[in-house]
Structures are given as C-alpha cells and as structure tokens.
Design a protein around this motif. Structure first.
Motif, PDB file in Angstrom:
ATOM      1  N   GLU A  26      52.539 -30.916  14.430  1.00  0.00           N
ATOM      2  CA  GLU A  26      51.780 -31.770  15.334  1.00  0.00           C
ATOM      3  C   GLU A  26      52.076 -31.422  16.791  1.00  0.00           C
ATOM      4  O   GLU A  26      51.995 -32.265  17.667  1.00  0.00           O
ATOM      5  N   HIS A  27      52.394 -30.153  17.032  1.00  0.00           N
ATOM      6  CA  HIS A  27      52.755 -29.704  18.373  1.00  0.00           C
ATOM      7  C   HIS A  27      51.886 -28.528  18.819  1.00  0.00           C
ATOM      8  O   HIS A  27      52.279 -27.771  19.706  1.00  0.00           O
ATOM      9  N   THR A  28      50.721 -28.368  18.216  1.00  0.00           N
ATOM     10  CA  THR A  28      49.807 -27.286  18.565  1.00  0.00           C
ATOM     11  C   THR A  28      48.475 -27.878  18.987  1.00  0.00           C
ATOM     12  O   THR A  28      47.847 -28.616  18.223  1.00  0.00           O
ATOM     13  N   LEU A  29      48.033 -27.560  20.213  1.00  0.00           N
ATOM     14  CA  LEU A  29      46.806 -28.102  20.784  1.00  0.00           C
ATOM     15  C   LEU A  29      45.868 -26.958  21.164  1.00  0.00           C
ATOM     16  O   LEU A  29      46.312 -25.823  21.342  1.00  0.00           O
ATOM     17  N   LEU A  30      44.603 -27.276  21.295  1.00  0.00           N
ATOM     18  CA  LEU A  30      43.583 -26.279  21.608  1.00  0.00           C
ATOM     19  C   LEU A  30      42.973 -26.561  22.974  1.00  0.00           C
ATOM     20  O   LEU A  30      42.635 -27.704  23.292  1.00  0.00           O
ATOM     21  N   VAL A  31      42.823 -25.507  23.774  1.00  0.00           N
ATOM     22  CA  VAL A  31      42.197 -25.599  25.090  1.00  0.00           C
ATOM     23  C   VAL A  31      40.953 -24.722  25.099  1.00  0.00           C
ATOM     24  O   VAL A  31      41.019 -23.538  24.763  1.00  0.00           O
ATOM     25  N   GLY A  32      39.823 -25.287  25.482  1.00  0.00           N
ATOM     26  CA  GLY A  32      38.595 -24.507  25.539  1.00  0.00           C
ATOM     27  C   GLY A  32      37.413 -25.388  25.891  1.00  0.00           C
ATOM     28  O   GLY A  32      37.548 -26.600  26.034  1.00  0.00           O
ATOM     29  N   PRO A  33      36.229 -24.802  26.017  1.00  0.00           N
ATOM     30  CA  PRO A  33      35.046 -25.597  26.334  1.00  0.00           C
ATOM     31  C   PRO A  33      34.653 -26.487  25.165  1.00  0.00           C
ATOM     32  O   PRO A  33      34.946 -26.184  24.004  1.00  0.00           O
ATOM     33  N   ASP A  34      33.969 -27.576  25.480  1.00  0.00           N
ATOM     34  CA  ASP A  34      33.536 -28.501  24.431  1.00  0.00           C
ATOM     35  C   ASP A  34      32.565 -27.850  23.463  1.00  0.00           C
ATOM     36  O   ASP A  34      32.343 -28.361  22.358  1.00  0.00           O
ATOM     37  N   THR A  35      31.995 -26.705  23.839  1.00  0.00           N
ATOM     38  CA  THR A  35      31.037 -26.018  22.972  1.00  0.00           C
ATOM     39  C   THR A  35      31.634 -25.621  21.626  1.00  0.00           C
ATOM     40  O   THR A  35      30.899 -25.412  20.661  1.00  0.00           O
ATOM     41  N   ILE A  36      32.952 -25.518  21.546  1.00  0.00           N
ATOM     42  CA  ILE A  36      33.604 -25.222  20.269  1.00  0.00           C
ATOM     43  C   ILE A  36      33.256 -26.294  19.239  1.00  0.00           C
ATOM     44  O   ILE A  36      33.081 -26.009  18.055  1.00  0.00           O
ATOM     45  N   LEU A  37      33.112 -27.540  19.705  1.00  0.00           N
ATOM     46  CA  LEU A  37      32.794 -28.648  18.808  1.00  0.00           C
ATOM     47  C   LEU A  37      31.327 -29.059  18.840  1.00  0.00           C
ATOM     48  O   LEU A  37      30.844 -29.687  17.889  1.00  0.00           O
ATOM     49  N   THR A  38      30.612 -28.713  19.912  1.00  0.00           N
ATOM     50  CA  THR A  38      29.236 -29.210  20.041  1.00  0.00           C
ATOM     51  C   THR A  38      28.167 -28.154  19.753  1.00  0.00           C
ATOM     52  O   THR A  38      27.066 -28.502  19.339  1.00  0.00           O
TER      53      THR A  38
END
Length: 306
Positions: free
Chosen positions: A73-85
């Motif tokens: 629970e110590h790994t996060l993702l940084v990027g544009p919202d387009t990854i999800l949308t």
C-alpha cells in the motif's frame, strides 16, 4: 468500537516504509515535475523517503499496470487523468481493468489544450477554422492523447471534417504546424505559448472552461460560440483501488498542503497548470463524468489502439 478505530489508526501509521510514486510519462513532463516539486514536503509530512520513478510507455498503461498490481500500500501512480478516462475506451486487451484496479486520490492540477494554426492559413477565429475543407490536415501529439481527443470532440461539435496526422508528442506536432506541413492542431498550452508570442503560431481557442493563464486574451471554445464545450484535463495522483479510504484521505490532505505553497503554485502557473488538490470523492466523481464523455468521442471516431 475496535473496528471503527482501526482504519483511522492505520492511516495515522501509514506510511511504514518508503513511498513509490510511479510517473507514467518521462522526466520533465507535467506529472513528473509536480511529483518532484512536492516530494520534499511529502517526505517531511510522512517521515519516510518518497521515491519518484518514471515508467513511460503505452499511453501510461505500463506504469498503471505496475501500480494496479502492486502488492503493498505504498505505491502510487502519477499521470494524466486520461489513464482512467480515455485509455479504457482505447485499450481493450489489457491484462487488468483500469477503472476497477485504480482510483484517483486527488487531481494535482488542471491543464488545457490550445487550438493553434499556421499563420499562413489565414485562420483567425474558430468560425474560419470550421470552414476548412476535409482535405486539410490537423496534428496531434499521438493517437488517443488529449490533443487528439480534444480535436475529435471539436470536429464532432462543429460538424467539421479534417484529416488526422499523429506525432510522437506535442513538441513535434507544434514544429510541423509551424513548418506548414499541417494546418492546425490542439496542443498543450505550455508547449505552444512561446511560439504564439513569437508569431510562429496563431492561437485560436482554448479547450477548457477557463482561459489559459499564459494566454489570457485567447477565448475558450465555449466562448467562441459552442457553449458547454469542455476539454479540461488533470494531472492526477492515483492509487490501487484497495487502498483504505482513511489512507487516501491522509494522502490527499498532505498533497493539497504541499501544492498550495506560494512557490509551488507560482511554479505550476509558469507551466499553465492550475492547482486543484480536490478530495478523492470529487476527483472520482469528475473521473466518472469524463469517462462517459470521452467514451462517446472514442465511439464516434471509432478509436481503438489494441
């Protein structure tokens, strides 16, 4: 009572080891810059090292897959919202489900695309742009990117037909518009602003609901005769969907505090990024709305990349 206290106690204990922030695009891109900008403040707030790693490729899906399938629970993702949308509509053969495996924690900042044309085209307004014949060309930063999807939404809105020429990023797309190889393109505002000021490109309209801080005299598409048009994008912090809500709230609060310093807000404004820092609930609601919106665009344009 013990069950009620447990999530809060876990959030207070988190993090118990270094935190990885996996950036979905190369060094120097907006999400990467933001992560490194707030890295020192987060290390202080969390009492643990914060490590920013770049894992670019496949429109952000490589980094997304690594975070979605992370075992801690110590790994996060940084990027544009387009990854999800946008990506879920374009990549149907992934080994994991983007929408159910990941969730937005907060939107770091919003950004726009700017419609620019080569000055030699004589296009000075959105009305003149919509009069271009279908044989004319438009540039994008690549298939399925914000610049591509924004243009497809505008073409559908106005009934205009143009031929798409994709490039490997906004920089090469801008260069070919300046060179006259293609007529126009929606390109991220921070990339084209210096060329607009130098007269090498002519700005026509901005994609979002608010004008660009770098180009305050350029109207939005909505102001140019198409009310309701909104192609706003967000640099986003995402997490595996199983991350406890209390931990998500803690991360969001600490990120918002880090973003809101005068120095960080000024640095992001230089990149035409408007600080957001909204709650996870707000980000998730907007993500769902934009997922539906871009699905309509992808279906109309018959876009699929795998």
């Amino acid at each position: 009572m013990a069950l009620a206290i447990a999530p809060s106690a876990f959030a207070q204990a988190w993090p118990t080891k270094p935190v990885r922030m996996v950036a979905a695009f190369p060094p120097g891109t907006p999400g990467d810059v933001i992560a490194r900008l707030i890295q020192p403040a987060l290390q202080t707030a969390w009492g643990q090292p914060v490590i920013v790693e770049n894992k670019p490729g496949a429109g952000g899906n490589i980094a997304a897959g690594e975070v979605a399938q992370a075992k801690d629970e110590h790994t996060l993702l940084v990027g544009p919202d387009t990854i999800l949308t946008i990506n879920p509509h374009l990549y149907k053969r992934l080994s994991f489900n983007l929408r159910t495996s990941l969730k937005p924690v907060t939107y770091f900042a919003s950004f726009n695309q700017t419609l620019v044309c080569n000055p030699a085209t004589g296009i000075t307004s959105l009305d003149k742009f919509t009069q271009l014949p279908s044989t004319r060309l438009y540039a994008s930063g690549g298939p399925g990117t914000p610049s591509h999807m924004t243009m497809e939404m505008l073409l559908a809105t106005t009934g205009t037909k143009l031929t798409h020429v994709p490039y490997k990023g906004p920089g090469p797309a801008a260069l070919d518009v300046m060179g006259g190889h293609v007529d126009c393109g929606f390109i991220v505002s921070s990339v084209v602003q210096p060329h607009i000021q130098a007269g090498r490109l002519r700005a026509i309209a901005v994609s979002g609901t608010a004008r660009s801080g770098l180009l305050p005299d350029i109207p939005t598409v909505a102001e140019s005769g198409h009310p309701g048009f909104d192609a706003t994008f967000f640099e986003t912090l995402m997490a595996p969907s199983g991350l406890p809500a209390a931990t998500v709230e803690k991360i969001q609060r600490d990120v918002r505090t880090a973003l809101q310093t005068p120095a960080n807000k000024a640095r992001l404004a230089e990149m035409d990024l408007r600080v957001e820092g909204n709650t996870a609930q707000e980000a998730q609601r907007r993500s769902q709305e934009d997922f539906a919106k871009w699905g309509t665009v992808a279906q109309r344009a018959k876009l699929q990349l795998d």
